[in-house]
Design an enzyme around this catalytic site. Sequence first.
Site, PDB file in Angstrom:
ATOM      1  N   TYR A 130       0.845  -1.210   0.000  1.00  0.00           N
ATOM      2  CA  TYR A 130       0.000   0.000   0.000  1.00  0.00           C
ATOM      3  C   TYR A 130       0.876   1.254   0.000  1.00  0.00           C
ATOM      4  O   TYR A 130       0.658   2.185  -0.783  1.00  0.00           O
ATOM      5  CB  TYR A 130      -0.908  -0.053   1.227  1.00  0.00           C
ATOM      6  CG  TYR A 130      -1.537   1.247   1.662  1.00  0.00           C
ATOM      7  CD1 TYR A 130      -2.588   1.823   0.954  1.00  0.00           C
ATOM      8  CD2 TYR A 130      -1.086   1.905   2.815  1.00  0.00           C
ATOM      9  CE1 TYR A 130      -3.164   3.011   1.378  1.00  0.00           C
ATOM     10  CE2 TYR A 130      -1.665   3.085   3.244  1.00  0.00           C
ATOM     11  CZ  TYR A 130      -2.699   3.637   2.526  1.00  0.00           C
ATOM     12  OH  TYR A 130      -3.275   4.817   2.939  1.00  0.00           O
TER      13      TYR A 130
HETATM   14  N1  LIG Z   1      -6.807   5.186   7.316  1.00  0.00           N
HETATM   15  C1  LIG Z   1      -5.785   5.990   7.611  1.00  0.00           C
HETATM   16  O1  LIG Z   1      -5.355   6.114   8.770  1.00  0.00           O
HETATM   17  C2  LIG Z   1      -5.171   6.795   6.504  1.00  0.00           C
HETATM   18  C3  LIG Z   1      -4.046   7.570   6.802  1.00  0.00           C
HETATM   19  C4  LIG Z   1      -3.503   8.386   5.802  1.00  0.00           C
HETATM   20  C5  LIG Z   1      -4.089   8.410   4.552  1.00  0.00           C
HETATM   21  N2  LIG Z   1      -5.184   7.629   4.266  1.00  0.00           N
HETATM   22  C6  LIG Z   1      -5.786   7.740   2.939  1.00  0.00           C
HETATM   23  O2  LIG Z   1      -6.926   8.575   3.076  1.00  0.00           O
HETATM   24  C7  LIG Z   1      -7.851   8.308   2.004  1.00  0.00           C
HETATM   25  C8  LIG Z   1      -9.257   8.253   2.543  1.00  0.00           C
HETATM   26  O3  LIG Z   1      -9.337   7.479   3.689  1.00  0.00           O
HETATM   27  P1  LIG Z   1     -10.798   7.115   4.279  1.00  0.00           P
HETATM   28  O4  LIG Z   1     -10.591   6.534   5.625  1.00  0.00           O
HETATM   29  O5  LIG Z   1     -11.707   8.247   4.074  1.00  0.00           O
HETATM   30  O6  LIG Z   1     -11.191   5.935   3.278  1.00  0.00           O
HETATM   31  P2  LIG Z   1     -12.526   5.084   3.194  1.00  0.00           P
HETATM   32  O7  LIG Z   1     -13.507   5.469   4.235  1.00  0.00           O
HETATM   33  O8  LIG Z   1     -12.102   3.655   3.082  1.00  0.00           O
HETATM   34  O9  LIG Z   1     -13.137   5.569   1.806  1.00  0.00           O
HETATM   35  C9  LIG Z   1     -12.572   5.234   0.596  1.00  0.00           C
HETATM   36  C10 LIG Z   1     -13.682   5.319  -0.435  1.00  0.00           C
HETATM   37  O10 LIG Z   1     -13.097   4.998  -1.708  1.00  0.00           O
HETATM   38  C11 LIG Z   1     -14.086   4.339  -2.423  1.00  0.00           C
HETATM   39  N3  LIG Z   1     -13.568   3.569  -3.529  1.00  0.00           N
HETATM   40  C12 LIG Z   1     -12.729   2.512  -3.453  1.00  0.00           C
HETATM   41  N4  LIG Z   1     -12.520   2.019  -4.668  1.00  0.00           N
HETATM   42  C13 LIG Z   1     -13.223   2.772  -5.525  1.00  0.00           C
HETATM   43  C14 LIG Z   1     -13.426   2.736  -6.917  1.00  0.00           C
HETATM   44  N5  LIG Z   1     -12.856   1.796  -7.680  1.00  0.00           N
HETATM   45  N6  LIG Z   1     -14.228   3.675  -7.496  1.00  0.00           N
HETATM   46  C15 LIG Z   1     -14.845   4.598  -6.721  1.00  0.00           C
HETATM   47  N7  LIG Z   1     -14.706   4.679  -5.394  1.00  0.00           N
HETATM   48  C16 LIG Z   1     -13.912   3.767  -4.804  1.00  0.00           C
HETATM   49  C17 LIG Z   1     -14.738   3.429  -1.401  1.00  0.00           C
HETATM   50  O11 LIG Z   1     -15.961   2.987  -1.895  1.00  0.00           O
HETATM   51  P3  LIG Z   1     -16.883   1.910  -1.122  1.00  0.00           P
HETATM   52  O12 LIG Z   1     -17.662   2.753  -0.159  1.00  0.00           O
HETATM   53  O13 LIG Z   1     -17.689   1.320  -2.208  1.00  0.00           O
HETATM   54  O14 LIG Z   1     -15.963   0.924  -0.478  1.00  0.00           O
HETATM   55  C18 LIG Z   1     -14.816   4.330  -0.194  1.00  0.00           C
HETATM   56  O15 LIG Z   1     -16.052   5.016  -0.141  1.00  0.00           O
HETATM   57  C19 LIG Z   1      -7.364   7.025   1.335  1.00  0.00           C
HETATM   58  O16 LIG Z   1      -6.742   7.387   0.121  1.00  0.00           O
HETATM   59  C20 LIG Z   1      -6.323   6.476   2.324  1.00  0.00           C
HETATM   60  O17 LIG Z   1      -5.294   5.779   1.650  1.00  0.00           O
HETATM   61  C21 LIG Z   1      -5.734   6.834   5.222  1.00  0.00           C
END
Ligand SMILES: NC(=O)c1ccc[n+]([C@@H]2O[C@H](COP(=O)([O-])OP(=O)(O)OC[C@H]3O[C@@H](n4cnc5c(N)ncnc54)[C@H](OP(=O)(O)O)[C@@H]3O)[C@@H](O)[C@H]2O)c1
Length: 223
Positions: A130
């Site tokens: 990732y």
């Molecule tokens: N988690 C952490 O601590 C962390 C830290 C730093 C950065 N980040 C980054 O922050 C960003 C957002 O995080 P988050 O927690 O808000 O993520 P999240 O809640 O998992 O939301 C990601 C969204 O992306 C959508 N998605 C995935 N594949 C897709 C596709 N093919 N087409 C359209 N939509 C799609 C998902 O759809 P579905 O609802 O259908 O699944 C989900 O709604 C990510 O890029 C992550 O890498 C995360």
Amino acid sequence: MKVFVIGIAGGIGRRLAKALIARGDEAIGPVRRPEQIDQLADHGVPSIQGDILTMSVAELAQAMHGSDAVVFTAGAGGKGGPAATSAIDGDGPRKLANAAALAGVRRYLLVSVFPEAWRERHMNDNFEHYMLQKKKAETELVRSGLDWVILRPSALTDDPGTGMVDLGLAQTHREIARDDVAATIVDLLHAPEVSRTILEVTGGSTVIATAIGAVTDPSHESR
Ligand SMILES: NC(=O)c1ccc[n+]([C@@H]2O[C@H](COP(=O)([O-])OP(=O)(O)OC[C@H]3O[C@@H](n4cnc5c(N)ncnc54)[C@H](OP(=O)(O)O)[C@@H]3O)[C@@H](O)[C@H]2O)c1
């Protein structure tokens, strides 16, 4: 301002869309499941059905027609194994950049990750994959020629936002509320002078607008 959001049903994405709409902007983006359209509409957020993996570049460009900016805040979230992470986190941002170029949308904000995130936890191979994919996506966006901003949030929480962050070219990795990441993105989209830079953001002690001011004007009071 009209903003096309990939990941609009996600934790940051829906907060971002709601915050944009609350301040008088527009936000729209594709969701993968039909029920998400109704769930977002209940919060006043419009969306369309679509998947960045199956939509062509031309279809994405058509969907974002009339937008002033795009935001990529989607992620596989560890589901679907390394192949899904490669396709969404790794290749998705470049596809969106190609579509933005085709549609004439220059402003692009990518939500990425601190390179040193959770290194002390000795994470598994999937997490390392990732991290590599996020860096690949950053590298390709930097080469895109668009008016890009890469925002690296620290570990995300669902705690209520504080409106305060630490923001800059380098920060210590801690935690940040998704609310505060969304609020930072809103203000960055409205700060065109912040361009072609990579910023790290974590929960902190500076009002978001002040922190963004300090990015472009080092004499700006940041504490
Ligand atoms: N988690 C952490 O601590 C962390 C830290 C730093 C950065 N980040 C980054 O922050 C960003 C957002 O995080 P988050 O927690 O808000 O993520 P999240 O809640 O998992 O939301 C990601 C969204 O992306 C959508 N998605 C995935 N594949 C897709 C596709 N093919 N087409 C359209 N939509 C799609 C998902 O759809 P579905 O609802 O259908 O699944 C989900 O709604 C990510 O890029 C992550 O890498 C995360």
